[in-house]
Design a protein around this motif. Sequence first.
Motif, PDB file in Angstrom:
ATOM      1  N   GLU A 155      -3.999  -2.752   1.339  1.00 15.65           N
ATOM      2  CA  GLU A 155      -2.665  -2.031   1.037  1.00 15.65           C
ATOM      3  C   GLU A 155      -2.025  -2.968   0.089  1.00 15.65           C
ATOM      4  O   GLU A 155      -1.094  -2.509  -0.523  1.00 15.65           O
ATOM      5  CB  GLU A 155      -1.701  -2.093   2.583  1.00 15.65           C
ATOM      6  CG  GLU A 155      -2.430  -1.346   3.474  1.00 15.65           C
ATOM      7  CD  GLU A 155      -2.614   0.411   2.994  1.00 15.65           C
ATOM      8  OE1 GLU A 155      -1.807   0.931   2.395  1.00 15.65           O
ATOM      9  OE2 GLU A 155      -3.395   1.167   3.273  1.00 15.65           O
ATOM     10  N   MET A 156      -1.938  -4.465   0.063  1.00 11.10           N
ATOM     11  CA  MET A 156      -1.338  -5.250  -1.068  1.00 11.10           C
ATOM     12  C   MET A 156      -1.811  -4.834  -2.359  1.00 11.10           C
ATOM     13  O   MET A 156      -1.075  -4.851  -3.154  1.00 11.10           O
ATOM     14  CB  MET A 156      -1.530  -6.674  -0.456  1.00 11.10           C
ATOM     15  CG  MET A 156      -0.856  -7.301   0.718  1.00 11.10           C
ATOM     16  SD  MET A 156      -1.169  -8.892   0.952  1.00 11.10           S
ATOM     17  CE  MET A 156      -2.618  -8.898   1.868  1.00 11.10           C
TER      18      MET A 156
ATOM     19  N   TYR B  73      -3.329  -1.861  -3.335  1.00 11.86           N
ATOM     20  CA  TYR B  73      -2.529  -0.448  -3.617  1.00 11.86           C
ATOM     21  C   TYR B  73      -1.079  -0.764  -4.062  1.00 11.86           C
ATOM     22  O   TYR B  73      -0.642   0.061  -4.992  1.00 11.86           O
ATOM     23  CB  TYR B  73      -2.640   0.285  -2.414  1.00 11.86           C
ATOM     24  CG  TYR B  73      -4.024   0.983  -2.075  1.00 11.86           C
ATOM     25  CD1 TYR B  73      -5.201   0.806  -2.941  1.00 11.86           C
ATOM     26  CD2 TYR B  73      -4.176   1.479  -0.960  1.00 11.86           C
ATOM     27  CE1 TYR B  73      -6.147   1.188  -2.667  1.00 11.86           C
ATOM     28  CE2 TYR B  73      -5.455   2.105  -0.490  1.00 11.86           C
ATOM     29  CZ  TYR B  73      -6.556   1.926  -1.602  1.00 11.86           C
ATOM     30  OH  TYR B  73      -7.817   2.535  -1.281  1.00 11.86           O
ATOM     31  N   GLY B  74      -0.476  -1.544  -3.170  1.00 12.64           N
ATOM     32  CA  GLY B  74       1.175  -1.531  -3.692  1.00 12.64           C
ATOM     33  C   GLY B  74       1.146  -2.248  -5.022  1.00 12.64           C
ATOM     34  O   GLY B  74       2.122  -1.756  -5.828  1.00 12.64           O
ATOM     35  N   VAL B  75       0.473  -3.366  -5.446  1.00 15.81           N
ATOM     36  CA  VAL B  75       0.553  -4.008  -6.779  1.00 15.81           C
ATOM     37  C   VAL B  75       0.411  -2.740  -7.784  1.00 15.81           C
ATOM     38  O   VAL B  75       0.989  -2.726  -8.805  1.00 15.81           O
ATOM     39  CB  VAL B  75      -0.379  -5.193  -6.785  1.00 15.81           C
ATOM     40  CG1 VAL B  75      -0.323  -5.259  -8.471  1.00 15.81           C
ATOM     41  CG2 VAL B  75       0.396  -6.432  -6.048  1.00 15.81           C
TER      42      VAL B  75
ATOM     43  N   ASN C  82       0.022   0.589  -7.733  1.00 17.24           N
ATOM     44  CA  ASN C  82       1.265   1.645  -7.594  1.00 17.24           C
ATOM     45  C   ASN C  82       2.546   1.032  -8.481  1.00 17.24           C
ATOM     46  O   ASN C  82       3.149   2.040  -9.078  1.00 17.24           O
ATOM     47  CB  ASN C  82       1.542   2.110  -6.370  1.00 17.24           C
ATOM     48  CG  ASN C  82       0.279   2.771  -5.773  1.00 17.24           C
ATOM     49  OD1 ASN C  82      -0.662   3.465  -6.342  1.00 17.24           O
ATOM     50  ND2 ASN C  82       0.176   2.792  -4.311  1.00 17.24           N
ATOM     51  N   LYS C  83       3.020  -0.156  -8.001  1.00 20.73           N
ATOM     52  CA  LYS C  83       4.212  -0.539  -8.598  1.00 20.73           C
ATOM     53  C   LYS C  83       4.221  -0.763 -10.072  1.00 20.73           C
ATOM     54  O   LYS C  83       5.129  -0.555 -10.793  1.00 20.73           O
ATOM     55  CB  LYS C  83       4.604  -2.072  -7.774  1.00 20.73           C
ATOM     56  CG  LYS C  83       5.911  -2.141  -8.191  1.00 20.73           C
ATOM     57  CD  LYS C  83       6.409  -3.526  -7.244  1.00 20.73           C
ATOM     58  CE  LYS C  83       7.983  -3.925  -7.405  1.00 20.73           C
ATOM     59  NZ  LYS C  83       8.355  -4.936  -6.670  1.00 20.73           N
TER      60      LYS C  83
END
Length: 69
Positions: free
Chosen positions: A53-54, A56-58, A60-61
């Motif tokens: 999830e971390m 994916y977050g980076v 996507n951002k």
Amino acid sequence: MHIESYKTDVTTKEDASFIVVLLQFIISDCIMKFDLENNNHILRIETNRDIKEMVYGVFNKQGFYCQKI
């Protein structure tokens, strides 16, 4: 430790380096390496915990795509 692999749309060494710097800022206990020669532009991360999830977050951002494989 195990290795997680992610298919990405990162194509340049500059973008790959930038993503790795961001990831290492929030996931400092991992070893990361991009394989841009591979058609899927694979990011491999050696880790001992769940970081999907971390990651994916980076991505996507920053406007990039990644998918755990």
